[in-house]
Motif scaffolding. Structure first.
Motif, mmCIF file in Angstrom:
data_model
loop_
_atom_site.group_PDB
_atom_site.id
_atom_site.type_symbol
_atom_site.label_atom_id
_atom_site.label_comp_id
_atom_site.label_asym_id
_atom_site.label_seq_id
_atom_site.Cartn_x
_atom_site.Cartn_y
_atom_site.Cartn_z
ATOM 1 N N VAL A 401 0.840 -1.099 -0.105
ATOM 2 C CA VAL A 401 0.114 0.321 0.587
ATOM 3 C C VAL A 401 0.953 1.103 -0.316
ATOM 4 N N GLY A 402 1.035 2.016 -1.381
ATOM 5 C CA GLY A 402 1.921 3.308 -1.356
ATOM 6 C C GLY A 402 1.360 4.326 -0.288
ATOM 7 N N ALA A 403 1.530 5.022 0.573
ATOM 8 C CA ALA A 403 0.929 5.483 1.747
ATOM 9 C C ALA A 403 0.355 6.985 0.881
ATOM 10 N N GLY A 404 0.135 7.837 0.524
ATOM 11 C CA GLY A 404 -0.179 9.152 -0.484
ATOM 12 C C GLY A 404 -0.540 8.715 -2.012
ATOM 13 N N THR A 405 -0.547 7.446 -2.155
ATOM 14 C CA THR A 405 -0.789 7.101 -3.447
ATOM 15 C C THR A 405 -2.010 6.575 -4.301
ATOM 16 N N VAL A 406 -2.354 5.537 -3.274
ATOM 17 C CA VAL A 406 -4.008 4.361 -3.611
ATOM 18 C C VAL A 406 -4.838 5.524 -2.597
ATOM 19 N N HIS A 407 -6.106 5.064 -3.116
ATOM 20 C CA HIS A 407 -6.777 5.722 -2.830
ATOM 21 C C HIS A 407 -7.580 4.416 -1.579
ATOM 22 N N ARG A 408 -8.279 5.237 -0.691
ATOM 23 C CA ARG A 408 -9.059 3.866 -0.419
ATOM 24 C C ARG A 408 -9.510 3.122 -1.343
ATOM 25 N N GLY A 409 -10.315 3.420 -2.064
ATOM 26 C CA GLY A 409 -11.181 3.074 -2.458
ATOM 27 C C GLY A 409 -11.026 1.573 -3.744
ATOM 28 N N GLN A 410 -9.718 2.799 -4.267
ATOM 29 C CA GLN A 410 -8.876 1.137 -4.869
ATOM 30 C C GLN A 410 -8.590 -0.341 -4.121
ATOM 31 N N LEU A 411 -7.624 0.422 -2.443
ATOM 32 C CA LEU A 411 -7.249 -0.498 -1.801
ATOM 33 C C LEU A 411 -8.473 -1.472 -1.380
ATOM 34 N N ALA A 412 -9.631 -0.932 -1.073
ATOM 35 C CA ALA A 412 -11.151 -1.990 -0.589
ATOM 36 C C ALA A 412 -11.465 -2.517 -2.778
ATOM 37 N N LEU A 426 -2.450 -12.799 3.493
ATOM 38 C CA LEU A 426 -1.517 -12.683 4.818
ATOM 39 C C LEU A 426 -1.364 -11.005 5.227
ATOM 40 N N GLY A 427 -1.312 -10.143 4.056
ATOM 41 C CA GLY A 427 -1.361 -8.980 5.389
ATOM 42 C C GLY A 427 -0.788 -7.888 3.827
ATOM 43 N N LEU A 428 -0.413 -6.620 4.874
ATOM 44 C CA LEU A 428 -0.520 -5.114 4.023
ATOM 45 C C LEU A 428 0.730 -5.314 4.417
ATOM 46 N N VAL A 429 1.771 -4.224 3.143
ATOM 47 C CA VAL A 429 2.626 -3.790 4.132
ATOM 48 C C VAL A 429 2.505 -1.860 2.827
ATOM 49 N N LEU A 430 2.790 -1.458 4.545
ATOM 50 C CA LEU A 430 1.987 0.060 4.383
ATOM 51 C C LEU A 430 4.102 0.623 3.959
ATOM 52 N N ASN A 431 3.983 0.962 2.824
ATOM 53 C CA ASN A 431 5.102 1.544 1.784
ATOM 54 C C ASN A 431 5.177 3.382 1.865
ATOM 55 N N ARG A 432 6.050 3.645 2.387
ATOM 56 C CA ARG A 432 6.492 5.674 2.072
ATOM 57 C C ARG A 432 5.248 5.799 3.150
ATOM 58 N N GLU A 433 5.674 5.575 4.596
ATOM 59 C CA GLU A 433 4.883 6.245 5.480
ATOM 60 C C GLU A 433 5.289 7.078 6.020
ATOM 61 N N ALA A 434 4.712 8.347 5.771
ATOM 62 C CA ALA A 434 4.918 9.646 6.244
ATOM 63 C C ALA A 434 5.540 9.906 7.329
ATOM 64 N N ARG A 435 6.641 9.401 8.377
ATOM 65 C CA ARG A 435 6.560 9.537 10.087
ATOM 66 C C ARG A 435 8.051 9.468 9.751
ATOM 67 N N LYS A 436 8.333 10.734 11.234
ATOM 68 C CA LYS A 436 10.036 10.619 11.156
ATOM 69 C C LYS A 436 10.630 8.984 11.347
ATOM 70 N N ALA A 437 11.637 8.716 11.007
ATOM 71 C CA ALA A 437 12.259 7.554 11.753
ATOM 72 C C ALA A 437 13.106 7.960 13.271
#
Length: 524
Positions: A401-412, A426-437
């Motif tokens: 799941v590309g954060a800021g790229t995909v919309h909720r309707g598209q993911l559903a 099996l699960g979702l991988v949230l990629n490019r999550e906008a948070r400080k490490a």
């Protein structure tokens, strides 16, 4: 929305709020500076009733004047008062134009009337105010004088004459600036909230939870340098992003322990979500932990694995599917030897048919028999059906799941597409999550000396014709063991793959038997 949600919107949309506030403030200042200065002159009148001086008469007269003041205020701007003023002052304007610049107000519970006149000329504004006051007195006197009476009982007194103003009443630059800032701030907040409500893009785990019950098995933090170094686990193993992939590896290893999948497709909803780099880095992380991994590039429309890993992709999966090669011919080792890559091969005209064929199912069965884990990079789910088709042949799907790229309707819609064919998410991988490490994941940078090769590894390199001190491969220089006639002969004579895992060696009797099976020119 709660207070913390509003504060979150302000933090996320602060740039929009600031820009709109500054624009409105700038517009107010420009508007103020471009306006013609207007001067204001005010005269004040007192309304009273003449008569006996008894207290009862005074009370009745006061009540009468308060009631009449409201009517007198409207009378100030009537043509009956202003027309003679235009004639007396020889003004080059109509009565209606003069009325637009005259205002009259009566303070509550008083018998006072304030007449104000606005004009570009301060002296003319004062002259108009005084002239209107005098004319108003005469008009009221005529209107309030009964027939047959000599004088009116209503008396209008001028208690304050208009004087020439020393400065313009408008524009007030400070006031206009304050109003502009306030309007800009309100407008910025409104736009920010509206954008937040209308923005359906997935940005965090909360957004994912609103779409599906599937768990987030990995969150890869955003890194602006990721496009320059896509294979972060190999190129910068101590970075927070690499640590995130190692945490993803751990979570994947614990998925469905009772019925652990040995083959997983890695897909996404739409392009540009980072599915290929996620699959590659996950494969490298698994290989680093000693897991035998096969990475298959099954994106037969826009293959990227070979390009990212620096491998030759002219022959690969499609070559095997059409029967022109075997897996041993096209699978290429990479990195520490625990990772083998099956490139895409030539792009076919019928990707969906090839991926849904019995040959593809057989390829996956062969790979799962040889390796501990098989990762399959597939096209996005929404544009094409390739990933849904392959999901039937594997143990489950990881959805990037590309954060800021995909919309909720598209993911559903993507999750529904997998569930429709009976595939396990099996699960979702949230990629490019906008948070400080977190600083807890920062490492001291160091360079360690290369470890001495083990006895088994030394024999492995000597057998491959390489040096014992062969350098550790990197993402820029992937290790692809050179094919040779000796390997092919050994493969044909011994009936087993010449690609050994690190630490594996032939016994002395096996080596002597294989050497005897070789042609004389290839014996060592």
């Amino acid at each position: 929305m709660e207070l913390q949600d509003y504060l979150g919107v302000v933090r996320k949309r602060w740039a929009t709020i600031a820009v709109l506030t500054l624009l409105c403030a700038l517009a107010s200042v420009v508007f103020s500076l471009t306006r013609t200065p207007m001067y204001s002159a005010t005269t004040q009148l007192f309304v009273s009733v003449q008569g006996s001086m008894s207290s009862n008469d005074l009370l009745q007269g006061a009540n009468f004047t308060r009631q009449q003041v409201a009517s007198y205020r409207e009378l100030v701007t009537s043509p009956l008062v202003l027309a003679p003023v235009v004639d007396d002052l020889a003004l080059a304007q109509r009565t209606e134009d003069l009325a637009a610049r005259v205002s009259a107000e009566a303070p509550v519970n008083t018998s006072l009337i304030n007449i104000s006149v606005y004009d570009e000329d301060g002296a003319l504004a004062a002259a108009k105010a005084n002239a209107i006051a005098n004319e108003f007195r005469e008009v009221v006197s005529e209107l309030e004088t009964p027939d047959g009476a000599e004088a009116s009982q209503v008396k209008i007194s001028i208690v304050r004459e208009a004087t020439v103003p020393t400065g313009p009443a408008s524009p007030n630059t400070r006031l206009d600036l304050g109003i502009g800032l306030a309007l800009g701030l309100v407008l910025g907040l409104a736009v920010a909230l509206l954008r937040e409500v209308l923005d359906t893009r997935v940005r965090g785990e909360d957004d994912v939870a609103r779409v599906t019950d599937s768990s987030v098995v990995g969150a890869i933090v955003y890194d602006e340098d990721a496009p320059k170094a896509p294979l972060i686990v190999q190129s910068d193993p101590h970075s927070p992003r690499a640590e995130a992939f190692r945490r993803l590896r751990t979570n994947v290893q614990f998925l469905e322990i009772a019925d652990r999948p040995h083959s997983i497709i890695v897909t996404s909803s739409v392009p540009a979500e980072g599915k290929s780099t996620t699959a590659i880095n996950l494969a490298i992380a698994l290989a680093d932990s000693g897991t035998r991994v096969a990475l298959v590039d099954a994106d037969l429309r826009r293959p990227a694995v070979g390009r990212y890993m620096g491998l030759e992709s002219a022959a690969g999966l499609t070559t095997v599917l059409i029967g022109r090669a075997t897996l041993d011919d096209v699978v290429q080792p990479w990195g520490n030897g625990f990772l083998h890559v099956l490139p895409s091969g030539q792009i076919p005209p019928n990707p969906s048919e090839l991926l849904g064929s019995a040959a593809m199912a057989q390829v996956l069965r062969d790979l799962t028999a040889r390796y501990d884990m098989v990762l399959v990079d597939t096209p996005p789910l929404l544009p094409v059906t390739d990933a849904a088709i392959l999901a039937k042949f594997t143990g489950g799907a990881l959805v990037v799941v590309g954060a800021g790229t995909v919309h909720r309707g598209q993911l559903a819609e993507s999750i529904k597409a997998l569930e429709t064919v009976g595939a396990r998410v099996l699960g979702l991988v949230l990629n490019r999550e906008a948070r400080k490490a977190s600083k807890s994941y920062e490492y001291y940078r160091y360079e360690s000396a290369p470890a001495a090769p083990s006895r088994g590894a030394a024999r492995f390199w000597r057998r491959r014709g390489g040096s014992v001190s062969a350098p550790v491969p990197t993402a820029q220089t992937p290790t692809v063991a050179p094919a040779s006639a000796v390997d092919d002969a050994v493969l044909a004579g011994a009936g087993q793959s010449a690609r050994l895992w690190p630490g594996e060696t032939f016994t002395e009797s096996q080596l002597r038997g294989q050497q005897a099976a070789l042609p004389p020119q290839h014996r060592r």
